[in-house]
Design an enzyme around this catalytic site. Structure first.
Site, mmCIF file in Angstrom:
data_model
loop_
_atom_site.group_PDB
_atom_site.id
_atom_site.type_symbol
_atom_site.label_atom_id
_atom_site.label_comp_id
_atom_site.label_asym_id
_atom_site.label_seq_id
_atom_site.Cartn_x
_atom_site.Cartn_y
_atom_site.Cartn_z
ATOM 1 N N THR A 1 -7.683 34.275 17.527
ATOM 2 C CA THR A 1 -8.590 35.960 16.916
ATOM 3 C C THR A 1 -10.141 35.784 17.224
ATOM 4 O O THR A 1 -10.577 34.983 16.897
ATOM 5 C CB THR A 1 -7.690 36.282 15.445
ATOM 6 O OG1 THR A 1 -8.910 37.054 15.021
ATOM 7 C CG2 THR A 1 -8.686 34.996 15.056
ATOM 8 N N TYR B 1 -7.254 34.096 6.859
ATOM 9 C CA TYR B 1 -6.141 34.154 8.137
ATOM 10 C C TYR B 1 -7.195 33.606 8.945
ATOM 11 O O TYR B 1 -6.598 33.147 10.451
ATOM 12 C CB TYR B 1 -6.093 35.344 8.105
ATOM 13 C CG TYR B 1 -5.772 35.848 9.450
ATOM 14 C CD1 TYR B 1 -4.411 35.763 10.147
ATOM 15 C CD2 TYR B 1 -7.109 36.467 10.872
ATOM 16 C CE1 TYR B 1 -4.115 35.908 11.513
ATOM 17 C CE2 TYR B 1 -6.059 36.733 12.045
ATOM 18 C CZ TYR B 1 -5.194 36.702 12.063
ATOM 19 O OH TYR B 1 -5.409 36.394 13.411
#
Length: 243
Positions: free
Chosen positions: A48, A71
């Site tokens: 990401t 995350y």
């Protein structure tokens, strides 16, 4: 088995602050378990763009990593795990830092394009926007992401590890709302709320390293992403009961 593409993850940024342990269990532990089963394969990790330190500058793969959520931290840890496995000669690794992927009928309405299109379709009641709607993100069509997977794996070999950004179109939240109105002919019901302290104002990708391998985003104009999300997720009208 020639190559493994690892997409499985839990991926909700705000939720990860409330309950971080499942994010490490799945995103790091799951990656570890998968690597234990591999020997001599090429391996692609979907990571990401949120692993980077937030910056108004366009982010390259050499920009500082500074995850700002559990995350993102779990994905950064998985990146390191994969890179070390490649350095040992166990696998060949390529990590794609995906920015905002959309256009394929995604159902996660915590994501801005998915939520805005769902609002236009009438399947969710409304949308909350924090701040002035000027926050900018980089969007990329899922078809272009699939093409990036192929290009990156073709350049991968056992014992090496590479990282590539995957982003294509910078747009603000207001840009997304305007695109949804243009594509669907419907306005999105927005509740405007105060900006969240520390919210990242800009997250844009420099994808020139991936482009150097021959990748070109062909479907990532904002209106095309929104249109394909709309076509994939808008409810299909039923039969006319008057007939």
């Amino acid at each position: 088995m020639d190559a493994v593409v690892h997409l499985a993850a839990v991926a909700r940024v705000r939720e990860s602050f409330l309950d971080p342990l499942p994010y490490y269990e799945t995103n790091v532990g799951g990656t570890l378990n998968l690597l234990k089963a591999l020997k001599g394969q090429r391996f692609l990790l979907a990571s990401t763009g949120t692993v980077y330190r937030p910056s108004d500058a366009v982010l390259t793969e050499d920009s500082v990593r500074e995850p700002s959520s559990p995350y993102a931290a779990s994905k950064a840890a998985a990146e390191d795990l994969v890179a070390w496995a490649a350095r040992s000669g166990q696998i060949g690794a390529t990590t794609l830092r995906l920015f905002n992927v959309a256009g394929g009928g995604d159902t996660d309405t915590t994501r801005v394009i998915t939520r805005a299109v769902a609002c236009a379709a009438g399947t969710v009641p409304g949308m909350e926007v924090y701040g002035d709607g000027g926050a900018v993100r980089d969007f990329v069509h899922v078809r272009d992401v699939a093409a990036a997977f192929v290009v990156a794996l073709e350049a991968c070999s056992v014992g090496t590890s590479s990282v590539y950004n995957v982003g294509a179109t910078a747009a603000s939240v207001r840009d997304v709302l305007d695109a949804v109105a243009e594509v669907t002919g419907r306005t999105v019901d927005v509740t405007w709320k105060p900006a969240v302290p520390g919210e990242i104002r800009s997250l844009r990708a420099d994808a020139s390293r991936l482009r150097a391998l021959g990748w070109e985003p062909r479907s990532s104009a904002l209106t095309e992403i929104v249109r394909d999300q709309w076509l994939a997720s808008a409810p299909v009208p039923g039969p006319d009961p008057s007939r």
